[in-house]
Scaffold this motif. Structure first.
Motif, PDB file in Angstrom:
ATOM      1  N   THR A   1       0.845  -1.206   0.000  1.00  0.00           N
ATOM      2  CA  THR A   1       0.000   0.000   0.000  1.00  0.00           C
ATOM      3  C   THR A   1       0.872   1.244   0.000  1.00  0.00           C
ATOM      4  O   THR A   1       1.867   1.304   0.730  1.00  0.00           O
ATOM      5  N   CYS A   2       0.479   2.229  -0.786  1.00  0.00           N
ATOM      6  CA  CYS A   2       1.218   3.493  -0.859  1.00  0.00           C
ATOM      7  C   CYS A   2       1.268   4.142   0.525  1.00  0.00           C
ATOM      8  O   CYS A   2       0.291   4.101   1.278  1.00  0.00           O
ATOM      9  N   ALA A   3       2.403   4.747   0.827  1.00  0.00           N
ATOM     10  CA  ALA A   3       2.560   5.348   2.160  1.00  0.00           C
ATOM     11  C   ALA A   3       2.460   6.869   2.117  1.00  0.00           C
ATOM     12  O   ALA A   3       2.932   7.541   3.023  1.00  0.00           O
ATOM     13  N   TYR A   4       1.863   7.416   1.089  1.00  0.00           N
ATOM     14  CA  TYR A   4       1.721   8.869   1.063  1.00  0.00           C
ATOM     15  C   TYR A   4       0.350   9.303   1.606  1.00  0.00           C
ATOM     16  O   TYR A   4       0.205   9.461   2.795  1.00  0.00           O
ATOM     17  N   CYS A   5      -0.663   9.429   0.765  1.00  0.00           N
ATOM     18  CA  CYS A   5      -1.885  10.087   1.279  1.00  0.00           C
ATOM     19  C   CYS A   5      -2.958   9.112   1.744  1.00  0.00           C
ATOM     20  O   CYS A   5      -2.821   7.898   1.605  1.00  0.00           O
ATOM     21  N   GLY A   6      -4.030   9.654   2.252  1.00  0.00           N
ATOM     22  CA  GLY A   6      -5.107   8.866   2.838  1.00  0.00           C
ATOM     23  C   GLY A   6      -5.968   8.107   1.851  1.00  0.00           C
ATOM     24  O   GLY A   6      -6.921   7.444   2.255  1.00  0.00           O
TER      25      GLY A   6
ATOM     26  N   GLY B   1      -4.789   5.657   0.068  1.00  0.00           N
ATOM     27  CA  GLY B   1      -4.385   4.278   0.372  1.00  0.00           C
ATOM     28  C   GLY B   1      -4.399   3.377  -0.845  1.00  0.00           C
ATOM     29  O   GLY B   1      -5.004   2.295  -0.837  1.00  0.00           O
ATOM     30  N   CYS B   2      -3.713   3.794  -1.906  1.00  0.00           N
ATOM     31  CA  CYS B   2      -3.714   3.010  -3.147  1.00  0.00           C
ATOM     32  C   CYS B   2      -2.904   1.726  -2.988  1.00  0.00           C
ATOM     33  O   CYS B   2      -1.838   1.722  -2.381  1.00  0.00           O
ATOM     34  N   SER B   3      -3.419   0.662  -3.582  1.00  0.00           N
ATOM     35  CA  SER B   3      -2.697  -0.619  -3.578  1.00  0.00           C
ATOM     36  C   SER B   3      -1.770  -0.671  -4.786  1.00  0.00           C
ATOM     37  O   SER B   3      -2.146  -0.261  -5.890  1.00  0.00           O
TER      38      SER B   3
HETATM   39  S1  SF4 Z   1      -3.380   9.069  -4.400  1.00  0.00           S
HETATM   40 FE1  SF4 Z   1      -2.687   6.962  -4.111  1.00  0.00          FE
HETATM   41  S2  SF4 Z   1      -0.704   6.878  -5.147  1.00  0.00           S
HETATM   42 FE2  SF4 Z   1      -1.175   9.030  -4.794  1.00  0.00          FE
HETATM   43  S3  SF4 Z   1      -0.246   9.523  -2.829  1.00  0.00           S
HETATM   44 FE3  SF4 Z   1      -2.353   8.969  -2.429  1.00  0.00          FE
HETATM   45  S4  SF4 Z   1      -2.255   6.799  -1.902  1.00  0.00           S
HETATM   46 FE4  SF4 Z   1      -0.345   7.288  -2.956  1.00  0.00          FE
END
Ligand code: SF4
Ligand code: SF4
Ligand code: SF4
Ligand code: FES
Length: 951
Positions: free
Chosen positions: A243-248, A250-252
């Motif tokens: 899972t992406c660790a940037y924003c909420g 939570g993209c797989s």
């Molecule tokens: S939109 Fe998805 S890929 Fe982009 S930062 Fe947020 S969780 Fe990550």
């Protein structure tokens, strides 16, 4: 380990209650009405050759490779664009089709460089696959005719190349940019043989509108659009779903690897939150995980002016424990505490809060959510009974009206922003409430019906005015309110909101929004069908953040827009695990699952499980920790993965608090700004080294899996356990899944969750109580009743902020973030994302700039009552007169040197969004920046010395 392969069904799935049965190659197949013949065949395991079709995009029918024969129909229709029909008899493999397909491929290959052996896509090229599938053996036209093989490459994007010589003009990239991303950066230029893919108006990708989401690269069937990491390393040999660790959002993703080297991050088609889409951060900005600035060994020092000394883990743990115990022995148990991080996994956060409560023996535990979404927790739990958003992301596909307030989804939550734009292009109406003209207000094929460009700090007034219109114009959904809400609280609220002081006309002079616009927007929200509210930090980071959250909840209840698809109240969470870090008991008054520490029954449950006596009194919040540090009663702090110096308001207040502490322990990837005040540094792990779970903004618990072993030799939860043990409270887990099992045992909303279940079903949306084994949780909350029983209307009096503009500080500063960067930028600044945003700038309206003699690109001083900084001004028509805007991604900007200590009345969430400022031309760094530069030189010297020592 194998490369995880996701099947491409050629065209998107269709949903219909009407089923159609047909025959393909003699096999009877039943599919939903509207399904393409190609997809029906794929469903039955029959592969039809294709090039221009892919299941993430609507069929286009340009390559003709997927031709089939249908009994009773003339010609050879394209199976991708032909919908199934009852009784249809389809043949996918005949001599005629084989000849036709070979002919198509001959044409493509006659104009294609035959450098397969040295091509980056070798082994992952659909053109190559199709040549094999149709049995292409020679090219009758030869290779000497007119061709595109000398076409130039565009290497401008830092992450991918565009090699036009390999383009087959299938248009998948153009459609991906339109349909999936919604940016419309690409077109097919010219016609026939001269057709080429063009970014913008024949610009380079970098100069075009492209936001580097990677959707076109993902869609490209050839090596035309290829990740530079693949060109450098070659094809991956195995992959791990994480899972992406940037924003909420939570993209797989599939982390695609060669050994332990990540060569590509590919968005997972089956990802519950993203369904195959990504943004520039998750898709490309993962290089920080192996950046040379990472600290790999524990370090300690006596004083913050001493150089760091690398030590063993054992020594660092013992040193930290000894100093913490010494502080407690002298100043009492409550003299120390800790802060958890929303960047860390649920398991890591859980263990740290347990360490603080059980081993430190205090509830002095808070989280970075304090400075972002703590009002959401408070406001939604007061009104609905649960501290979480009500919908899943998919719900927006059913919305007729979308109200976005204080959020900028295309920058802050880009993958969800794209989904929202798709719905808007399909006809949903949009209301934006924001001082700044965010992209959603006007972007390709999207135009907000109403943009209520309010004065910063007047959210409550505007939402109250909308509610006033709804109540006084008879637009309340009485049936819903009577059935679902507390009648007494509603009556109180109704009487309050109907008062003239809440009318759009009365409030117009304060909010700056014309009353007729407010009324029109209110009517649209109340009567336009399914209406959903999405909000962000522009709602919460105010002195009335909690009031606005409750005012929003009131609106949804009054109009019955809650409890089904397409409606609801949706906080767009900032960091990857804000929801999870709050769920895990990171607030000083709440144990995991939002249960108050003063509740004897709850406390006894934890005491029995943990084998300790817990403090029944709530502990200190972050701002109280700083205040207590100043008064000398708070002396020691453990900071897990958060840069409080850069992210908390009133920087000088924060740094002087930290300077006064006897022991500061920082656990992070890099020597961040806070580490300059630390005595112990525990190196942390990136998401690629973690095993655990994140919980996204739709309450979706996603697995985070190790793509590579911990680069620092330890898991972060091991560190907390070791420190707790050294403090005298033994804590140990053999595996991370044991931690989740404990969470599930002690947290009602997590009951039924386990790694085994997540691995089996993909993801689960809490609450999970009472689930059948394969249930994936509750997508939509408050369906038949609210979590608290009856929904509670709360009176939300508009109280203007104490922060006032004056002749000395006549402008209002508001802050936000941009697409390329994430939070304090510690990760994204260490990637090529800096190409898009090398510095924070001040956006200022042309009128305000002219009054001050400021020209576009001038350096300006930005001063508030708190402090001053110098940065570049950009004249922007996004800003209304009187309001300026900046981001906080670069520490040298010191955006939080400017912000005040005003905070939300209920939760102390800082009022980042309203600061009275003055802007003047200046070519001098501010005093703070001069100091910062000195410290930065020293920090770099220490870091460099450490890196050399480590080598
Ligand atoms: S939109 Fe998805 S890929 Fe982009 S930062 Fe947020 S969780 Fe990550
Ligand atoms: S990277 Fe995304 S925004 Fe850029 S051209 Fe491709 S699809 Fe469009
Ligand atoms: S760049 Fe790729 S996806 Fe786009 S038209 Fe060319 S081959 Fe097709
Ligand atoms: S795949 Fe059907 S026409 Fe190209």
């Amino acid at each position: 380990m194998t490369l995880i392969h996701e099947t491409d069904y050629g065209t998107p799935a269709r949903v219909s209650e009407t089923l159609v049965t047909l025959e393909i190659d003699g096999r009877a197949i039943t599919v939903p009405e509207g399904t393409s013949v190609m997809r029906a065949a794929m469903d039955a395991g029959i592969t039809v050759p294709k090039l221009c079709a892919t299941d993430s995009l609507e069929p286009f029918g340009s390559c003709r490779l997927c031709a089939v024969e249908i009994e009773g129909r003339r010609g050879t229709p394209a199976s991708c664009t032909t919908p199934v029909a009852p009784g249809m008899k389809v043949h996918t493999q005949t001599d005629k089709l084989a000849k036709l397909r070979r002919g198509v491929m001959e044409l493509y290959i006659s104009d294609h460089p035959l450098d397969c052996l040295t091509c980056a896509a070798n082994g992952d090229c659909e053109l190559q696959d199709m040549a094999g599938a149709v049995g292409l053996r020679n090219v009758r036209y030869g290779f000497d005719g007119e061709n595109h093989r000398a076409a130039a490459k565009d290497e401008s994007n830092p992450y991918f190349t565009f090699d036009a010589s390999k383009c087959i003009v299938c248009s998948r990239c153009v459609r991906a940019c339109q349909e999936t991303q919604g940016t419309f950066a690409l077109t097919i230029d010219s016609r026939g043989f001269a057709s080429t893919v063009s970014a913008g108006a024949k610009e380079s990708f970098m100069d075009s509108e492209c936001v580097s989401c990677g959707a076109c690269v993902q869609a490209c069937p050839t090596a035309t659009l290829t990740e530079k990491s693949i060109i450098e390393h070659g094809q991956p040999e195995h992959s791990v779903i994480t899972t992406c660790a940037y924003c909420g959002v939570g993209c797989s993703f599939k982390a695609e690897l060669q050994g332990t080297t990540v060569v590509r991050m590919t968005p997972l088609k089956n990802g519950g939150a993203n369904e195959g889409h990504s943004c520039v951060k998750g898709r490309f900005a993962w290089g920080y995980a192996t950046h040379k600035d990472r600290i790999m060994k524990p370090m300690v020092r006596e004083k913050i002016t001493d150089p760091w000394r690398e030590v063993s883990w054992e020594e660092a743990i013992a040193y930290a424990a000894e100093r913490l115990k010494a502080v407690q022995a002298r100043y009492g148990r409550g003299s120390i505490g800790g802060i958890t991080s929303s960047r860390c996994t649920n398991e890591e956060v859980y263990v740290v809060q347990k360490m603080i409560r059980a081993a430190f023996g205090t509830n002095n535990i808070d989280t970075c959510a304090r400075v972002c979404h703590s009002p959401t927790g408070y406001g939604l739990s007061q009104t609905f009974g649960t501290s979480a958003g009500t919908q899943d992301f998919k719900s927006v596909d059913k919305s007729d009206v979308i109200l976005v307030i204080g959020a900028n989804p295309t920058d802050g939550h880009p993958v969800f922003g794209s989904r929202m734009k798709k719905r808007l292009r399909a006809g949903a109406k949009l209301i934006v409430i924001d001082p700044r003209r965010i992209d959603l207000v006007r972007s390709p094929h999207v135009q907000a019906e109403y943009h209520l460009q309010l004065q910063p700090g007047t959210n409550v007034a505007v939402v109250n005015a909308i509610a006033h219109t709804i109540v006084t114009e008879g637009l309340v959904n009485r049936a819903f309110v009577e059935e679902r809400c507390d009648p007494k609280e509603f009556a109180k609220w109704e009487a309050f909101i109907a008062e003239h002081r809440n009318s759009p006309e009365y409030l117009e002079s304060r909010t700056g929004v014309p009353a007729d616009r407010v009324r029109a927007a209110a009517r649209l929200y109340a009567t336009g069908g399914n209406a959903a509210i999405y909000y962000g930090l522009g709602v919460t980071e105010h002195s009335q953040g909690s009031s606005t959250v409750m005012a929003i909840a009131n609106l949804a209840m009054a109009t019955g827009n809650i409890g089904r698809e397409g409606v609801g109240v949706n906080p767009l969470r900032g960091q990857n695990n804000v929801q999870g870090s709050c769920d895990m008991g990171s607030f000083p008054h709440e144990l995991p699952g939002y249960r108050h520490v003063s509740d004897d029954i709850v406390r006894q449950e934890f005491e029995a499980a943990w084998g300790v006596t817990l403090d029944p009194e709530p502990g200190l919040r972050i701002p109280n920790m700083f205040d207590s540090a100043h008064d000398g009663s708070f002396r020691g702090l453990f900071v897990q993965g958060e840069d409080i110096v850069q992210s908390d308001p009133n920087t000088t207040h924060v740094t002087s608090a930290l300077e006064s502490l006897d022991i500061v322990i920082v656990q992070d990837l890099f020597l961040n700004e806070t580490a300059a005040f630390a005595h112990v540094f525990f190196p942390g792990t990136s998401f690629l080294e973690k095993d655990g779970t994140f919980t996204n903004a739709e309450r979706r618990i996603n697995r985070v899996r190790k793509a590579m072993p911990s680069k620092v030799g330890k898991d972060e939860h091991w560190v907390a356990c070791a420190l707790a043990t050294a403090m005298g409270y033994p804590m140990h887990y053999e595996t991370t899944s044991e931690i989740m099992d404990e969470i599930a045992r002690l947290t009602p909303t997590f009951r039924g969750v386990s790694f085994e279940k997540l691995d089996r079903v993909g993801s689960v949306q809490w609450p999970c109580t009472g689930f059948e084994d394969d249930d994936t949780g509750m997508a939509i909350m408050h369906g038949e009743s609210f979590a608290r029983g009856l929904g509670r209307f709360v009176v939300t009096e508009y109280v203007p902020t104490d922060e006032r503009t004056t002749r000395m500080y006549p402008l209002v500063l508001t802050t936000g973030r941009i697409l390329a960067h994430y939070n304090v930028g510690a990760q994204t600044r260490r990637t090529a994302n800096v190409a898009w945003h090398p510095e924070d700038v001040l956006e200022i309206n042309a009128v305000d700039a002219e009054i001050r003699g400021v020209k576009d690109g001038d350096m300006v001083s930005l001063a508030s009552r708190m402090g001053a900084t110098t940065l570049r001004a950009v004249i922007s028509d996004r800003m209304p007169a009187g309001v300026v805007y900046t981001t906080f991604h670069h520490p040298v900007t010191g955006a939080n040197v400017i912000t005040t200590e005003n905070s939300d009345w209920a939760t102390n969430c800082p009022e980042y969004k309203v600061t009275a400022v003055q802007v003047t031309r200046s070519n001098q760094p501010s005093d703070w920046q001069v100091d910062y530069a000195k410290n930065d030189v020293e920090r770099k010297r220490i870091a460099a010395a450490n890196v050399i020592a480590a080598e």
